[in-house]
Scaffold this active site. Sequence first.
Site, PDB file in Angstrom:
ATOM      1  N   SER A 134      -3.441 -23.416   6.916  1.00 12.95           N
ATOM      2  CA  SER A 134      -4.189 -22.632   5.930  1.00 12.95           C
ATOM      3  C   SER A 134      -3.442 -21.357   5.548  1.00 12.95           C
ATOM      4  O   SER A 134      -2.606 -20.852   6.307  1.00 12.95           O
ATOM      5  CB  SER A 134      -5.563 -22.259   6.488  1.00 12.95           C
ATOM      6  N   SER A 135      -3.761 -20.833   4.367  1.00 16.83           N
ATOM      7  CA  SER A 135      -3.158 -19.568   3.927  1.00 16.83           C
ATOM      8  C   SER A 135      -3.521 -18.434   4.873  1.00 16.83           C
ATOM      9  O   SER A 135      -2.709 -17.540   5.133  1.00 16.83           O
ATOM     10  CB  SER A 135      -3.620 -19.234   2.501  1.00 16.83           C
ATOM     11  N   LYS A 136      -4.736 -18.457   5.408  1.00 16.21           N
ATOM     12  CA  LYS A 136      -5.198 -17.398   6.305  1.00 16.21           C
ATOM     13  C   LYS A 136      -4.344 -17.333   7.563  1.00 16.21           C
ATOM     14  O   LYS A 136      -3.857 -16.261   7.948  1.00 16.21           O
ATOM     15  CB  LYS A 136      -6.665 -17.634   6.671  1.00 16.21           C
ATOM     16  N   CYS A 155      -2.852 -31.689   1.352  1.00 18.83           N
ATOM     17  CA  CYS A 155      -2.578 -30.370   0.753  1.00 18.83           C
ATOM     18  C   CYS A 155      -2.557 -30.479  -0.764  1.00 18.83           C
ATOM     19  O   CYS A 155      -2.877 -29.520  -1.468  1.00 18.83           O
ATOM     20  CB  CYS A 155      -1.236 -29.832   1.249  1.00 18.83           C
ATOM     21  N   GLU A 189       4.064 -23.827   4.337  1.00 20.00           N
ATOM     22  CA  GLU A 189       3.389 -24.808   3.482  1.00 20.00           C
ATOM     23  C   GLU A 189       1.895 -24.631   3.726  1.00 20.00           C
ATOM     24  O   GLU A 189       1.349 -25.137   4.706  1.00 20.00           O
ATOM     25  CB  GLU A 189       3.838 -26.233   3.827  1.00 20.00           C
ATOM     26  N   GLY A 196      -1.409 -18.873   7.956  1.00 21.62           N
ATOM     27  CA  GLY A 196      -0.020 -18.726   7.536  1.00 21.62           C
ATOM     28  C   GLY A 196       0.378 -17.281   7.317  1.00 21.62           C
ATOM     29  O   GLY A 196       1.502 -16.874   7.636  1.00 21.62           O
TER      30      GLY A 196
END
Length: 508
Positions: A245-247, A300, A266, A249
């Site tokens: 996840s972006s969080k 994704c 990614e 990452g």
Amino acid sequence: MGFAKKEHEFLSAIGLAPENPGGFINGKWKASGPVISTVSPSNNQEIAKVTEVSMEEYEEGLRSCNDAAKTWKSLPAPKRGEIVRQIGDALREKLQHLGKLVSLEMGKILAEGIGEVQEVIYMCDFAVGLSRQLNGSIIPSERPDHMMFEVWNPLGIVGVITAFNFPCAVLGWNACIALVCGNCVVWKGAPTTPLVTIAVTKLIAEVLEKNNLPAAIFTAFCGGAEIGEAIAKDTRIPLVSFTGSSKVGAKVQQIVTERFGKCLLELSGNNALIVMDDADVGLAVRSIFFAAVGTAGQRCTTCRRLYLHESIYQNVLDKLVGLYNQVKIGDPLEEGTLVGPVHTKASRENFEKGISTIKSQGGKILTGGSVIESDGNFVQPTIVEIASNASVVKEELFGPVLYVMKFKTLEEAIALNNSVPQGLSSSIFTSKPNTIFKWIGPHGSDCGIVNVNIPTNGAEIGGAFGGEKATGGGREAGSDSWKQYMRRSTCTINYGTELPLAQGINFG
């Protein structure tokens, strides 16, 4: 238990047992951390037990991997390519069994499970050719009797932290390239797919042993967040590849950057598909169906936002709802199933919470929208009519939920595509060349993957895979992604007897 079932006899053929140590450390399988049960998402029944590694075992693994790096980087790149070729052959021999394991433990349908392992095999093939093409540029020098060129050398160790949705493919994108580039690999698989981590590592270990190479060239850990954090903090690992996840990452990037390491991220995708008024509607509907429903919406690159031109809106929507209403949901190992379960009970709960949020923001459920009462983690593929400015549309709900919205002009559609924080994949359906070239140009999609007349998902390995903005900016797999796994030196050699200086400087 999974091993008691006749249909799970294949697990023994790929080196798995009812109880498995989850660390491959300096050629030995060992682990003394917590014991976990890995379960099938189809029924939440235990498949096997796995013992996770301790921090002491992590340290032992890194020390041995660091030592092995000296041997591996000294091997010529084509020789390293030969080892990766043999890894590909080992995977081919167990393709069906490994694909079945991916399906059993992750929950994707069997065709997708086999396809995922096939993707790793393709990456091995790609990397073998690459091992003879790790070329640097020769650069004209402005000084007489001087030569300037680039040299690429290994980094040393590459840390690969993978996610549950592609438990071995993402490893392949990274490890195949990292290995031919002369790096050792430290792999931390997802905590909920440890059997895939163990089975793939066993095949790689056999190849290394057969070639009398240090086993620690490939080191694997099954474990939780503390192992991932250790990899991110470890100065012996110059490059960390993280998928998730972006969080999370963002946290990984901060930790790695603070020690001046390199990150390959990614992260989340919130992918849009646009259907213009001149599109082939049949082609578009089939593509949307696969893009939104495949892997139960857990890729994704899953299509999460659908923008339909107002003139064809109802026609496309009616056809799509018709497909959704007849899709077969069930055991991913059964022939004919197109939608398996979401991966965990928590995933099912997130789906329910997401539907509640959608309704609270004015979303209208056109089909689906409920969990399916069973022992497994099954949910209904869902289509939602919603305003494009609803805040929930900006977020990634990791499941089979598709937001459908109208637009009038190409410019409006492009702006909507680019209006979210994420920037992984996108696609447009059109027959007009001028639309195509605007879409792929500087005023078009801002994503890392920009498709035309194909789904947002199902990328081939030959191109670089990755996205922009909150997706992280990393690139894996094909094209020139290999350059991220090496360090570049610019070398200038003076083979003359004079000392001319650059820029014509006269110093004394």
